[in-house]
Structures are given as C-alpha cells and as structure tokens.
Design an enzyme around this catalytic site. Structure first.
Site, mmCIF file in Angstrom:
data_model
loop_
_atom_site.group_PDB
_atom_site.id
_atom_site.type_symbol
_atom_site.label_atom_id
_atom_site.label_comp_id
_atom_site.label_asym_id
_atom_site.label_seq_id
_atom_site.Cartn_x
_atom_site.Cartn_y
_atom_site.Cartn_z
ATOM 1 N N ASP A 215 0.862 -1.183 0.000
ATOM 2 C CA ASP A 215 0.000 0.000 0.000
ATOM 3 C C ASP A 215 0.899 1.233 0.000
ATOM 4 O O ASP A 215 2.003 1.181 -0.522
ATOM 5 C CB ASP A 215 -0.953 -0.024 1.197
ATOM 6 C CG ASP A 215 -2.277 0.680 0.909
ATOM 7 O OD1 ASP A 215 -2.235 1.891 0.629
ATOM 8 O OD2 ASP A 215 -3.336 0.034 0.963
ATOM 9 N N GLY B 240 4.844 -0.555 -3.866
ATOM 10 C CA GLY B 240 3.859 0.154 -3.074
ATOM 11 C C GLY B 240 3.028 1.095 -3.909
ATOM 12 O O GLY B 240 3.105 1.105 -5.136
ATOM 13 N N HIS B 241 2.231 1.905 -3.222
ATOM 14 C CA HIS B 241 1.320 2.840 -3.883
ATOM 15 C C HIS B 241 1.814 4.281 -3.795
ATOM 16 O O HIS B 241 1.054 5.211 -4.045
ATOM 17 C CB HIS B 241 -0.080 2.736 -3.278
ATOM 18 C CG HIS B 241 -0.733 1.415 -3.514
ATOM 19 N ND1 HIS B 241 -1.992 1.106 -3.057
ATOM 20 C CD2 HIS B 241 -0.307 0.305 -4.181
ATOM 21 C CE1 HIS B 241 -2.310 -0.132 -3.407
ATOM 22 N NE2 HIS B 241 -1.299 -0.633 -4.078
ATOM 23 N N GLY B 242 3.077 4.474 -3.402
ATOM 24 C CA GLY B 242 3.652 5.798 -3.419
ATOM 25 C C GLY B 242 3.518 6.543 -2.104
ATOM 26 O O GLY B 242 3.265 5.962 -1.050
#
Length: 337
Positions: free
Chosen positions: A167, A189-191
């Site tokens: 995430d 991940g999602h940054g």
C-alpha cells in the site's frame, strides 16, 4: 529498557502507557522481536485493539542509535500464515506493528519492520516526531500495509528510509500539518499519498507538507493527493521536490474521485507545487482529476520530464484544475491557469 542482542523475543500485544516520570525514555532493541505463533490461539483471541506494540502518552521517547550496538527493531510475521478461524483471525489481520499515540518529542531510528498485518508504523495525535533510517518490507500484494501512516499529528519528520509495501509507503491523513519527508526509497507500493481525505462527508485538514528527494521504483503511484467526493475541508501548501520515478504506473496524481464518480464538490486542494520531477512511467504520467467548482486551484508544475520506457511518449490528462507551468514540462499538461 534494553533488549539484548543475538536472541529472539516473543512479545504479545502490549501497550507501554505513560505518562512517565523521567524526561527522556530510551528503548534499545538489539535483537529480533516476534509475535506469538499463529497457533497460540489463547494470545490472539483476547485481542481487542488494533496494535501489536503501542507507546501511548510517552514524551521524550528515544530509540537511541548512539548506544552500541545500534538498536534494531524487527517485526516478523507473514500474512499468509495467519489462521482462518473466524473467532480471532480478524484481530491479527487488522493489527498495526508499531503504534505511537499522543506522544511528544519522540525519535525512532534504525528499526526494521517486516510483514506487518496492516500498517507498519502509525503515528496518531502526536507532535515533534522524527523517524529516520527505517527499513520497512512487505509483499507488493499485501493489502493495507502502509509503511508509515501519519494522522492528526504535527511537526513530523521522516528521513533516510527504505520502504516497500503493498500500500502507501507513506500516507498523511487528516489533522496533520508541518510534515517533512526527505530521502526515501519507495517500492513496491502505492507511493507517497496525502489522504485519503473526506470519507463519509468528513471535514479534512492537511497543510504544510514537504516531500523531497524521493525515488519511486516499480510502484503503482508516485506522489498522490486523494480525496473522497462529498468531503469538506482542505489540503493546501503541499510541495513535491526532486522526485525520481523508475518504471512507475502513475507518477503524479490528484484524485478527487477516490471512490465516487459523482459531480459533488469535495475537499478543496490548493497551493500544490511540483518541482524537478524526472523519470519513466508505464502509464499516464500526470492525472489531475478534479471536481468542478474550483476543487483544485493554484497548482504549479516547474520542470518535469517523465517519459515512457525507452524514451517513448507519455500522456497527461487534466480536468477542472488551475495549473501554472514553468520550465521544461513533459508530457504536456492540457489545462493551464
């Protein structure tokens, strides 16, 4: 408190609860700390809180890297190994590895967290927090495993850390201000995300967030601001500086339609600056996806060149955003103020 080296210590859910008499509290962890095995049902069946280790109302907490050997904090538990018994597995799956609540003037350094069931480090209602030289690892497929989550906190600094999760590497949520992120390696991940904000019509407030010197590698997103439709409040005075992207799906995002596609105006986003962004993208380089009625104003993009693999063309899209452009900017952003 000292946990000696070359051992492995079994620790169940525990809350180190203040206030404490000394002005400075030192926790030195040299060994590996693990959770009880998933087979020990008696440990987890009694869990009613969403944490494994928590420090609450503790001021002046120091995980001191100057005391040799350098401290090391390791959380080790693999999500697929959790049992599926309905009477207690939900407590484990929702647990956060390290939770810091209502703490002030706290410093944590040189810790490692591996495979947390949910967020690895959560900072809530705290002030004067420094996190540096952290190593956070989780599979890219593991849900809700944010590396560092900051909420209702101020004067928070995260620096010189390596974070890979399923995430957000770092998420900054409502009630947070004066947050500085510097020198982070993120991926998978999602940054790094501001939000999500305004869920269920809530009023959000995030301001004075500075993100710089971050490298994203093989992530879904890069720098992102995400809000729900119908929310209220604001996210403002946010800057992203000296950012590198390596094979990132969506490097630059403002999403005011995080889960809803109605036309209702949501959390106002303003005074956002992007400076010196470089790298490669697998999909849409820039997406400023804003609601009508002035949802995104005073957006500045100064020097940004993001291409596809092999210098192939990339695209940007923009809706209802007031964007000022300066310097070389590629891909071309279609809406300007």
């Amino acid at each position: 408190m000292v946990v000696p080296a070359r051992r492995s210590f079994l620790v169940g859910p525990v809350n180190f609860h203040g206030p404490c008499a000394p002005g400075r509290i030192t926790v030195q962890v040299q060994a590996k700390i693990t959770v009880p095995p998933s087979t020990v049902v008696s440990t987890w069946s009694r869990v009613r809180n969403n944490y494994w280790l928590m420090f609450s109302r503790v001021d002046g907490l120091l995980d001191d890297p100057t005391i040799p050997p350098k401290p090391r904090y390791i959380y080790h538990k693999t999500i697929p190994n959790f049992p599926t018994s309905r009477n207690w597995t939900s407590a484990i799956k929702d647990s956060q590895a390290l939770k810091l609540v209502r703490c002030n003037n706290l410093e944590v350094s040189r810790i490692s967290s591996k495979d947390s069931p949910q967020m690895h480090v959560a900072i809530l209602q705290s002030s004067g927090i420094t996190l540096r030289k952290l190593t956070v690892t989780a599979p890219g497929s593991s849900p809700n495993t944010d590396g560092i989550h900051i909420e209702q906190s101020q004067n928070v600094r995260v620096a010189d850390s390596r974070i890979g999760t399923g995430d957000d590497c770092i998420s900054v949520s409502s009630g947070s201000r004066f947050v500085a992120v510097n020198g982070i390696e993120c991926g998978p991940g999602h940054g790094v995300s501001i939000g999500s904000l305004g869920k269920n019509g809530d009023t959000a407030a995030v301001e004075f967030v500075d993100v710089r010197n971050v490298r994203f590698t093989d992530t879904m997103n890069g720098v992102r601001i995400k809000t729900w439709e119908g929310g209220q409040g604001y996210a403002k005075s946010i800057s992203f500086t000296n950012i590198e992207f390596d094979n990132v799906d969506h490097p630059v995002l403002i999403d005011q339609f995080y889960r809803d596609r109605s036309v209702q105006v949501g959390v106002a986003i303003s005074n956002v600056t992007y400076s010196n962004l470089r790298g490669t993208s697998r999909a849409t380089t820039v997406a400023f996806d804003c609601s009508g009625g002035g949802g995104c104003t005073d957006i500045h993009v100064n020097s940004m060149v993001i291409t596809g693999p092999g210098a192939r063309r990339t695209v940007a899209r923009c809706r209802n955003a007031q964007v000022a452009i300066s310097g070389q900017v590629y891909a071309e952003i279609p809406c300007r103020s």
